[in-house]
Scaffold this motif. Sequence first.
Motif, short mmCIF file in Angstrom:
data_model
loop_
_atom_site.label_atom_id
_atom_site.label_comp_id
_atom_site.label_asym_id
_atom_site.label_seq_id
_atom_site.Cartn_x
_atom_site.Cartn_y
_atom_site.Cartn_z
N THR A 54 -51.53 -4.17 -40.87
CA THR A 54 -50.69 -2.95 -40.93
C THR A 54 -49.51 -3.32 -41.08
OG1 THR A 54 -52.48 -1.65 -39.55
CG2 THR A 54 -50.20 -0.92 -39.69
N ARG A 58 -47.17 -2.50 -44.37
CA ARG A 58 -45.86 -1.93 -44.19
C ARG A 58 -44.48 -2.40 -44.66
NH1 ARG A 58 -45.96 -0.49 -38.39
NH2 ARG A 58 -47.46 1.02 -39.07
N ALA A 61 -44.62 -2.05 -48.38
CA ALA A 61 -44.24 -0.74 -48.77
C ALA A 61 -42.52 -0.61 -48.72
CB ALA A 61 -44.97 0.34 -47.97
N ARG A 62 -42.10 -1.03 -47.82
CA ARG A 62 -40.66 -1.18 -47.51
C ARG A 62 -39.99 -2.17 -48.95
NH1 ARG A 62 -41.15 -1.58 -41.46
NH2 ARG A 62 -40.62 0.54 -40.67
N GLU A 64 -41.28 -2.70 -51.63
CA GLU A 64 -41.60 -2.06 -53.00
C GLU A 64 -40.67 -0.84 -53.03
OE1 GLU A 64 -43.02 -3.21 -55.54
OE2 GLU A 64 -43.47 -5.12 -54.65
N TRP A 66 -41.29 2.31 -51.28
CA TRP A 66 -41.91 3.75 -51.22
C TRP A 66 -42.48 3.76 -49.87
CZ3 TRP A 66 -46.94 2.75 -49.92
CH2 TRP A 66 -47.50 1.65 -50.20
N TYR A 67 -41.84 3.10 -48.68
CA TYR A 67 -42.26 3.26 -47.50
C TYR A 67 -42.05 4.85 -47.23
CZ TYR A 67 -42.73 2.67 -42.70
OH TYR A 67 -43.53 3.03 -41.07
N GLU A 69 -42.13 7.51 -48.83
CA GLU A 69 -42.96 8.28 -49.18
C GLU A 69 -44.49 7.93 -49.29
OE1 GLU A 69 -40.61 7.01 -51.60
OE2 GLU A 69 -39.41 8.50 -50.51
N ARG A 70 -44.76 7.08 -48.14
CA ARG A 70 -46.01 6.61 -47.75
C ARG A 70 -47.19 7.43 -47.52
NH1 ARG A 70 -43.22 6.17 -43.42
NH2 ARG A 70 -43.97 6.49 -41.36
N ARG A 71 -47.01 8.73 -47.01
CA ARG A 71 -47.69 9.84 -46.65
C ARG A 71 -48.75 9.99 -47.97
NH1 ARG A 71 -46.64 8.15 -42.26
NH2 ARG A 71 -45.48 9.59 -40.53
N VAL A 73 -49.28 8.15 -50.61
CA VAL A 73 -50.16 6.84 -50.89
C VAL A 73 -51.19 6.71 -49.93
CG1 VAL A 73 -50.01 4.47 -51.11
CG2 VAL A 73 -48.06 5.74 -52.00
N GLN A 74 -50.96 7.06 -48.72
CA GLN A 74 -51.84 6.82 -47.61
C GLN A 74 -53.08 7.96 -47.73
OE1 GLN A 74 -49.23 7.27 -44.25
NE2 GLN A 74 -49.56 5.41 -43.57
#
Length: 158
Positions: A54, A58, A61-62, A64, A66-67, A69-71, A73-74
């Motif tokens: 995880t 994480r 994502a940071r 790249e 887009w962390y 806006e991860r919701r 993507v998730q």
Amino acid sequence: MTQQLGVTGFALAAAACALAAMARRRGAWVWIAAAAAFALLLLDVTTGYRFEATQLLRGWARAEGWYGERRGVQAIVLLTAGPVLLATGAWWVWRVGRHAGWPAGMAHAGLALVVLVYVVEIVSLHHVGRVIYRPAGPAMVIAWLWLSGATLAVVGAA
């Protein structure tokens, strides 16, 4: 208590599947695969590798960007991977059941349940986390899900 239930359930499932592999000639490889998978799950519950996975996701994502806006993507991952995993798992259980017998299919159904819980946990949606990490008696809900999957494997191996 949550970790102890996971350790106990996965250890019993790994042992039961290993014993089933030794006792059965037909489809012994599916029992060996299930035993190995439950042994890896046991290792994870004792070491916490899924939390490291995880953290890696994480960090990626940071990096790249887009962390924040991860919701979305998730949700996409769960909405695409979830049905694919369910369909693949159902196909696998059916195939194992036809090849090695329905007790082996039951064991792999238990394994599929645990893998699905792991994927949901690693994707880490907070509203899902609130459910699986909620206390339910002496342990969290996730422990009871792990134990349910391990129990299917033990019953199938018996």
